[in-house]
Write an enzyme that holds these catalytic residues in place. Structure first.
Site, PDB file in Angstrom:
ATOM      1  N   GLY A 154     -10.657  -7.059  -1.147  1.00 35.40           N
ATOM      2  CA  GLY A 154     -11.963  -7.261  -0.521  1.00 35.40           C
ATOM      3  C   GLY A 154     -11.953  -7.978   0.812  1.00 35.40           C
ATOM      4  N   ARG A 196      -6.648  -2.349   2.601  1.00 33.99           N
ATOM      5  CA  ARG A 196      -7.262  -1.233   3.317  1.00 33.99           C
ATOM      6  C   ARG A 196      -7.256  -1.428   4.832  1.00 33.99           C
ATOM      7  NH1 ARG A 196     -10.187  -1.277  -1.531  1.00 33.99           N
ATOM      8  NH2 ARG A 196     -10.148   0.743  -2.631  1.00 33.99           N
ATOM      9  N   HIS A 214      -6.709  -4.654  -7.813  1.00 34.26           N
ATOM     10  CA  HIS A 214      -6.146  -3.463  -7.168  1.00 34.26           C
ATOM     11  C   HIS A 214      -7.171  -2.847  -6.211  1.00 34.26           C
ATOM     12  CE1 HIS A 214      -2.361  -1.105  -8.215  1.00 34.26           C
ATOM     13  NE2 HIS A 214      -2.830  -0.490  -7.149  1.00 34.26           N
ATOM     14  N   SER A 247      -5.965 -10.019  -8.431  1.00 30.88           N
ATOM     15  CA  SER A 247      -6.260  -8.735  -7.796  1.00 30.88           C
ATOM     16  C   SER A 247      -6.836  -7.791  -8.828  1.00 30.88           C
ATOM     17  CB  SER A 247      -4.969  -8.131  -7.222  1.00 30.88           C
ATOM     18  OG  SER A 247      -5.179  -6.784  -6.815  1.00 30.88           O
ATOM     19  N   ASP A 283      -5.999 -10.971  -3.557  1.00 26.07           N
ATOM     20  CA  ASP A 283      -6.041  -9.604  -3.034  1.00 26.07           C
ATOM     21  C   ASP A 283      -7.356  -8.953  -3.453  1.00 26.07           C
ATOM     22  OD1 ASP A 283      -4.508  -6.969  -2.201  1.00 26.07           O
ATOM     23  OD2 ASP A 283      -5.301  -6.580  -4.216  1.00 26.07           O
ATOM     24  N   TYR A 293       6.734  -1.182  -9.392  1.00 26.11           N
ATOM     25  CA  TYR A 293       6.135  -0.579 -10.583  1.00 26.11           C
ATOM     26  C   TYR A 293       7.255  -0.353 -11.588  1.00 26.11           C
ATOM     27  CZ  TYR A 293       1.663   0.552  -8.341  1.00 26.11           C
ATOM     28  OH  TYR A 293       0.452   0.481  -7.734  1.00 26.11           O
ATOM     29  N   VAL A 296       0.863  -1.182   0.000  1.00 24.10           N
ATOM     30  CA  VAL A 296       0.000   0.000   0.000  1.00 24.10           C
ATOM     31  C   VAL A 296       0.902   1.236   0.000  1.00 24.10           C
ATOM     32  CG1 VAL A 296      -1.832   1.246   1.182  1.00 24.10           C
ATOM     33  CG2 VAL A 296      -1.762  -1.248   1.298  1.00 24.10           C
TER      34      VAL A 296
END
Lengths: 375, 375, 375, 375
Positions: B301, B323, B268, B266, B299, B144, B93
Site C-alpha cells: 500500500g 507496484r 501480498h 504483508s 509491505d 517460494y 516483484v
C-alpha cells in the site's frame, strides 16, 4: 420503456466470462425481463435493508493465517442428525418459473448434482412431487401457514409423503410489504405462473375488519400464524421444524423453548420490513443467545465464499442462497445453479485454506477483524 | 477493445511532469499494455484488500512539530547487523520483464544507484546472477518453497553462491487466488517471459486428490511449505531468514519462536485473500506482539513518503515498495526506479523535518493522530 | 432559466404512481414553481441541517419481531386529555396558498377526513375561521409572538373564540435565517398571498439600534418573546400551551418548569440555524430529561411511517408533518394531503405489525438498533 | 488549456448574487488566473490537509437555545490589552498583488473600514509603510525569520517603527512543501510581483551540505529558526510576540513557557505538511493544555460564521481568515474584503442569537454536539 432489449433464453452451457459466483447477478440482467428482475432483485420499500444485507459483510475482514495443516480439510456439516457435504443451501425462493421454463425442476437437478440441500417453497411453481423426482436428499420443505388450518395440514402431509425431511416455517412474512421498485416496474405475476401446490385451495375468507380498524392489523390477525398453531405443529411433526425469519435474540430463545429444531436468521432478503437491520448484524447476538450447539442457519445477502466464511465465523452452521439461485437459474438452468454453487464452495475453500481452517468448526473459532475502524 | 492505444516504450529520461512518487502510477497507464496492467495493479477477487491497503493510510494524520533540532538527521537503519542508508526496500516483484525488456536488471541498477536493498523474486524473469552483476549489497533473495525439497535447496544454494545476504520466505501465497480484474483483461504470461531461475526444474507432480476431496485443499497440501521444512531451512541457513506475508500476531510469535530473523507484515499487496484487512491495520498489534527490538518490515500500500512515515510510526523498521517499482520501471527503466526511490526518500525526509524527527527511531516514538473521528 | 416547464395545476384525483408517502416529494416538483419550491424545500444557509434531519433516520434500524398478538392493535394517542386516532399531526406551515389556490382550507378538509390534528400557522394565508369551518377538532393554533403584546393577545383570543384547543408557541424563529437556495431562486412572497390573520396589524416599529450595535442583535431583542411574556401567556391560557422549537434538554426542563403543557422537539425543518443537529439526534436526551409522562412531540425530517416509528421509539408521543403536507397539497389538494396521511399511517401500521407493537406505548418500549456500526 | 476565459478585473461594486461569505470562493474563479488560483487554493501535496481543514467543521453541530437575553450582546474581544470589536482577523497572506493591482493596500482599507485586525505578511507585495498608511490599529506584523539574523532584526525594527503592535512569528514553514496542484498548473511568481519588504536583502548563502547528507535536512538546518533566536526575540520585543503554526499541545506549552504572548493554532491552511490533522481537530486539546486565560487564535479552514462559532466554542479567542481574504480581494478589492468580513460577522451574530450567546465568552462556554454519531 427505456430498455427494449428482449431477455435472452437460458443457455445450455456455462458462459465463459464468469469469474466468480457473484458474476451471475450482473449476467442475469440480460436473461430476466425488467419487471421480473425488479421483483426478484428489489427488497421492500426503498431497498434499504436489501442493500444493507450486502454491505454489512464489508464491516468485517478475514485475517489470513500461515502454515496451516489441511490434512483432513473439508466443508462438512451435521444438523439434526442429517449430514451435509457443504453448508451452501438453496433458499426457498418462490415462483422459479419466472426465470426458467422448467422452474424448480432445474434447481432440483442442480441440488442433486452438487450435493446441496434444496428448500422447496410453499409458493413453488411446480409440484412438490416433481421436485422430489429430480433431487435426492437432503431436501426440505418451506411452509407458509395457510389461513385455514386444514390447508396447512394438508400441505405438510403432502410434503412428508413426498419425502421432505424437514419443515422450514417462515414466520416473518405474515403481511406483504410492498416493493417500490417492483411497483414502479409494473410487476404482476404472469397468468401462466402460480403456486402449483396451492392450486386446489379455496380462496381466502374476506378480511374481518372492525369499524375504524386498520386493514393492516386486520390482515395480520387473519394471516399470521398464532403461537399456539406453531406449537402444535412442532409437537406433532415427525421431522425437524426449523423457523425462518428470526432477527431478535428473544424470538430465538422463545422458539428454542417452544421446541424448534433450529432457526434461520433472515430478514427475507430485505423483502419484509424495509429499515430492518442487516441479517449479518444480528447474527452473533442470536448465536450468543441460543448457545453453541443449537442449529442456526443464515440467510440474506450472501454473494461470495468469503461472505459464507464470515457468516459461519459469526455463528452460522450453514447459509441459504436466494437471489444468486434465481440469477444463475435464469442464465443457464440447472447447469448455472450447479456452477454457482461450485464457485461458492471453491471461494469458501480458498478462504479456509488461506486462514488455516480445516473445518466449519475451525471457521467458527476464528475471530474476524472489524473494518469499522482501521480498514 | 475500448483502448487501442499502443503502450509507449520506456523513456531514457525522467518525464518532466512527475511531482511525486505516486505520479508514476498514473503515468504508467501509458507504458504498460492493458492486460499486464490489470495483472500488476489488480488484487485478488474484487480488489477489496488491494484498495483498503491504500486507504488505510488515510486513517492516520501526522502531527507537525516546531523548533526541531536536525543536526544529525538521517534515515539510516540497522537490521541483522546489516546497514541500510534508508528504509525504502524494493519488494520481490515477479516477472519484471513484463514492463521493461531488461526486466530486473534495470531495477538492480536503480538499487545500486540509490543504495537500496533489492529483494529478488523466485519468479524473476532474469537470472539471480544477472541481477547480482548489476547491484552491490544489500541484496536479498525471496524464496517460494518448491514442491520438491531438492529444488528448494538448489535455489537457496544458488542464491547464497551468488552473494545474496538474506532469504525472504514468502508464506502467504501457497495457493493462487484469482484476480477478477486480470481474468477480465485476459491476462496470460507472454510466451517470452518466464521464471528464469526455475527453468531447469521438472514440471510439478500431478495433484493428489482423494475421491470427493476439494481440489483447493489438495493443491494447498501439495504446495504449501510445511512447518517442519521451514524450521529446517531456518536452522540450516547461514544468512538471516525473514518471513514475508504475516498478518496475525500469533503467527508472528510462532515464527519468532521458530528462529526467524525477522518478519514482513504483508498481505501480498492484496493479491492473496481478498477481504483480508489492510496490512497497515494489523501492523501495530504485530509490533506489540514481537516486542521492540525484533526486525519488522512492512509491505502493501505504500505510495508516498508520508505512508512510509506512518508505517514506521506504527512499528515498521523498513518498508517494501512493490507496484510503484513496476510503474516507474515501465516509464523509465533504472532511471525511473531510481527517481521514484529518490522522491520517496525526499517525501519521507520532508515529513521528518516537519515533525522534528531526526531518525527512524524518532519516527517510531511519534504518536500519529487517528482521523476516524475529528479528521 | 433551465426549467421552463409550467407547473401543473392540482389534480382532482390521486395519481396512479404513488407507492409511498415520500413519493409526493418527487411528484411535487412538477406542481410547484421553482422559486416557491426552493423556499419550501430549502433550509437555512446551505441546507446542512435540513439534509441531516432526514439522513439521521438512517442511523437507526427497526428490529422485526415474530408471533405478535395484535388483537387490539391501534395507533391511538392521548395528550392533555385530548384523544387522537393517530400520531400524525399536520405541522403549522405558513402560506399554504403558495401551492394551492384554496390554501389551508384544503388542508383542513384533509385533516377532517383523516381524523388528524391540524396546527394552523400564525402565517396562514386564509383566516382562522375559514380553517375551522372545514376541520372539526382536534385543531390547534400556532402562535408567533407579535412585536406588540396587544397584537399577540388579540391573535390568541381570536383563535380561542374560533375553537382552537391548544396554543403552540414557536420560539425558535425570532430571527430569520436566510436560505441560500431560496435567495438563489429569487423567491419573494407573491403579492396576492399574505398572512391573512395579521392583515389588520400596524406595521412593526422601526428597529431600535444603538450606535455600533449589531442589527442582528437589535432585531432579536425587538422580536424574540421575552421569558416573562411567555410565562404570562402560559399562566393565563385556558387551553394547553405547547412550545415548539426545543432542541436542548435544559430548555425543555426550563419550559416544563414554566408550566408548558408539552414541547415539540424541532429545528424548524432546518429553517433556522444551519448547522444545528438533526432533530432526531436530540430527541432521546430530551425525553430523558422531561421524564416519561410529559407530552413530547417531534418535528423535522419525517418522510415515512418507519421514520414515525423511529421518532416514537426514541421518545415522541406524536409527530408533525411539514414539507410532505405542502407537497401533497400541491399535487392534489385535500385529496392529496389525506392520501399522504393515509399512506403514512399504513406505513406506520406495517412497521407495528412487523415488530409486534400493538400500540404507540409498545413502540416506545422498543429498542432500535443503531446502524452506525454493523448496518 | 481547457479554460481560455480571461480573468475579470476587480469590480468596484459588490456583486448582487453574494448570499454568504463563502460565495466569494466560487465567484473568485472568474477573477483569478488559473495558475494563481491553483497556488492560492491548493495545499501542499495532494491537498489532503487542505480539504480536511474545511470538512472538520462538519464534525460538529451547534445546538440552538431559546429565550436568550441579548441585552448587551456583542462580539468584542480583549487580547494582550488590545481591544478588538470582533474576532475576525485578516491572516497574513503573501503576495496579495497576485489578485489585485493594489494588493495589500486594498486589504488594509477593508481592515480600517471594518475595524478588523490585519496581520501583514513578511512576504507582502507592498511595503509595510504603505499598508500602515491605509489601516489604523489594530495591525500586526507577521515575521518569517530570515537566514541572516541582521535581516530579521532590521525587519522587526522597521515594523515597530511603522507602528505595528504585535509580531506574529510563523514557525511551521521553515521548509517549503510543494503543492502538486500548483506544480501542475505551472504556477510561478510573476516577474512584477515580489516581497517588497525584502527587496534590499542580499541573496541567501548557498546550502551547506555534508557528503551524503539530505538536501531537505540541510535546508531545514539553514532556514528554520533556532530555539535560541526565538527566545531572544521574545525577550527583546517591546510588543507581544505571538507564534503561528502550532499543532501540538507540547509545542504550545513550550512556547508559553518561553514567553510567547499567545499562539495561533494553524497548519498553514494545509500548505505545509500534507497529511497533518485538520487544525480544528487539535484546537480543544491545545486550549486544554495552555489553560483558559492564554491568548489562543485559530487559523485554517474558516469559511462561515458558524465555522467561527465552532472554533471559538472549541477554544479560540479569535480566528484568522486567509483564502476568503484573497478571494474577496480578487472580486472587488477593499469593498469585497470589507463585505466578506461583514458577512462573516453577521453569520456569527446570527449563530450567537440563535444559541443565546451574548458574548464570545458565552460561545466558549457552549458545548457543541458531535455529528460523528447521530448527525
Amino acid at each position: 420503456m427505456n430498455d427494449i432489449k428482449k431477455p435472452l433464453p437460458p443457455l445450455d452451457y456455462i458462459p465463459a466470462d464468469i469469474a466468480c459466483a457473484y458474476d451471475y447477478e450482473q449476467l442475469a440482467q440480460a436473461f430476466i425481463p425488467a419487471d421480473i428482475l425488479a421483483y426478484i432483485a428489489g427488497g421492500s420499500g426503498h431497498d434499504i435493508t436489501q442493500r444493507n444485507n450486502q454491505t454489512a459483510f464489508q464491516d468485517w475482514a478475514i485475517v489470513p493465517r500461515l502454515l496451516a495443516d489441511l490434512t483432513n480439510a473439508n466443508t462438512e456439516a451435521q444438523l439434526f442428525g442429517q449430514h451435509f457435504k457443504h453448508p451452501v443451501f438453496l433458499a426457498p425462493v418462490a415462483y422459479q418459473s419466472l426465470v426458467h421454463p422448467q422452474g424448480e425442476r432445474e434447481t432440483a437437478s442442480a441440488a442433486e448434482a452438487t450435493d446441496s440441500c434444496m428448500i422447496t417453497s410453499t409458493l413453488a411453481s411446480v409440484t412438490l412431487e416433481q421436485i422430489v423426482a429430480r433431487a435426492k436428499p437432503p431436501r426440505w420443505f418451506q411452509l407458509y401457514f395457510q389461513s385455514r388450518p386444514e390447508d396447512t395440514h394438508a400441505l405438510i402431509n403432502r410434503a412428508l409423503a413426498a419425502g421432505y425431511e424437514a419443515i422450514v416455517v417462515t414466520l416473518d412474512a405474515a403481511i406483504q410489504a410492498p416493493s417500490i421498485r417492483a411497483i414502479r416496474a409494473g410487476f404482476k405475476l404472469p397468468g401462466n405462473i402460480s403456486a402449483a401446490n396451492l392450486a386446489h385451495q379455496r380462496p381466502d375468507e374476506p378480511l374481518q375488519q372492525r369499524p375504524g380498524d386498520s386493514p393492516i392489523f386486520a390482515r395480520y390477525r387473519q394471516q399470521a400464524p398464532a403461537l399456539q398453531h406453531l406449537a402444535e405443529l412442532i409437537k406433532a411433526s415427525p421431522v425437524p421444524v426449523i423457523i425462518k425469519g428470526v432477527m431478535h435474540p428473544d424470538d430465538a430463545l422463545q422458539l428454542k423453548a417452544l421446541g424448534a429444531a433450529g432457526i434461520i436468521v433472515s430478514n427475507h432478503g430485505g423483502r419484509t420490513l424495509d429499515g430492518a437491520p442487516a441479517s449479518l448484524s444480528v447474527l452473533a447476538a442470536i448465536r450468543c443467545a441460543v448457545g453453541d450447539g443449537f442449529p442456526l442457519l443464515f440467510d440474506s445477502g450472501i454473494r461470495s465464499g468469503s461472505d459464507i466464511f464470515k457468516a459461519i465465523a459469526l455463528g452460522a452452521d450453514a447459509v441459504l442462497i436466494g437471489r444468486l439461485q434465481m440469477y444463475s437459474l435464469s442464465v443457464a438452468g440447472a447447469l448455472g445453479v450447479a456452477h454457482m454453487i461450485k464457485l461458492l464452495r471453491e471461494e469458501l475453500e480458498l478462504c479456509m485454506a488461506m486462514t488455516g481452517c480445516a473445518s466449519l468448526a475451525a471457521i467458527r473459532a476464528t475471530q474476524l477483524q472489524t473494518t469499522l475502524s482501521g480498514h
